[in-house]
Design an enzyme around this catalytic site. Sequence first.
Site, short mmCIF file in Angstrom:
data_model
loop_
_atom_site.label_atom_id
_atom_site.label_comp_id
_atom_site.label_asym_id
_atom_site.label_seq_id
_atom_site.Cartn_x
_atom_site.Cartn_y
_atom_site.Cartn_z
CG ASP A 101 80.53 44.25 118.89
OD1 ASP A 101 79.29 44.40 118.95
OD2 ASP A 101 81.33 45.06 119.37
CE LYS A 164 84.84 46.11 118.54
NZ LYS A 164 84.20 45.03 119.33
CE LYS A 196 82.83 48.36 120.58
NZ LYS A 196 82.11 47.16 121.05
#
Length: 244
Positions: A101, A164, A196
């Site tokens: 991430d 995300k 996400k």
Amino acid sequence: MTNPLRIQQLMKLVDLTRLNDQDDVAAMQQWLEQDLAGAAVLPAAVCVYPQYLTQVKDFLQKNQYAIKLATVVNFPSGALPLSQVLDQIKAALIAGADEIDCVLPYQALLSGQTQLVREFLAAVRQATTGVCLKIIIESGELVTCQQISKATELVVGSGADFVKTSTGKVKVGVTEEAARIMLAVIAASERPVGFKASGGVRSVEFALKLVSLFEELTGKVATAQLMRLGASALLNDLSQQLDY
């Protein structure tokens, strides 16, 4: 009461997250034993700081939990030199991370340095070939709808696996408005791209709203391959609902 099948679906989307700056090895172990071992349904992944990857990997293997292990890089500022970010990625993969991430250099985007952002994303994608890559655009720091849309377009164009929303370390995390903008871009993509939601996904009600929004705008069922919910307490709340 929410349909138990919907609750189980939500649980399978969770990236169970522990990014507390004051943690140590003992606190991490206690968290794993309480929050993960006690879960009624296993989450999609566990997301921790890089220094805990080896510890968590050992725990997952010892307990034969077939879930992914994620970590964060360029976190939370999004402002590290590219060379340092690439070093972080290399070290994380060696330590056993299955998913990365990575925070987008969103300040560069805000100042109009679009090409720098493109080059950053290309280098990060190359460094994570064959590994699930989620790019955090920090939607709460992007001032306009157009900037959220542009950031999402850049991530989609880079070949990343997920876009995300947030690090959870700034004032504004995921909002319904930001999710809607990001999902509209994702839905228009010519390839499958995941979404996400993170940073403030604390209630079952909000998680359900985000999943419904995903399914409405993409026309696809929310599965862990295309949607994640980054959260720390949500899994416990979902487990409790299943117990009732």
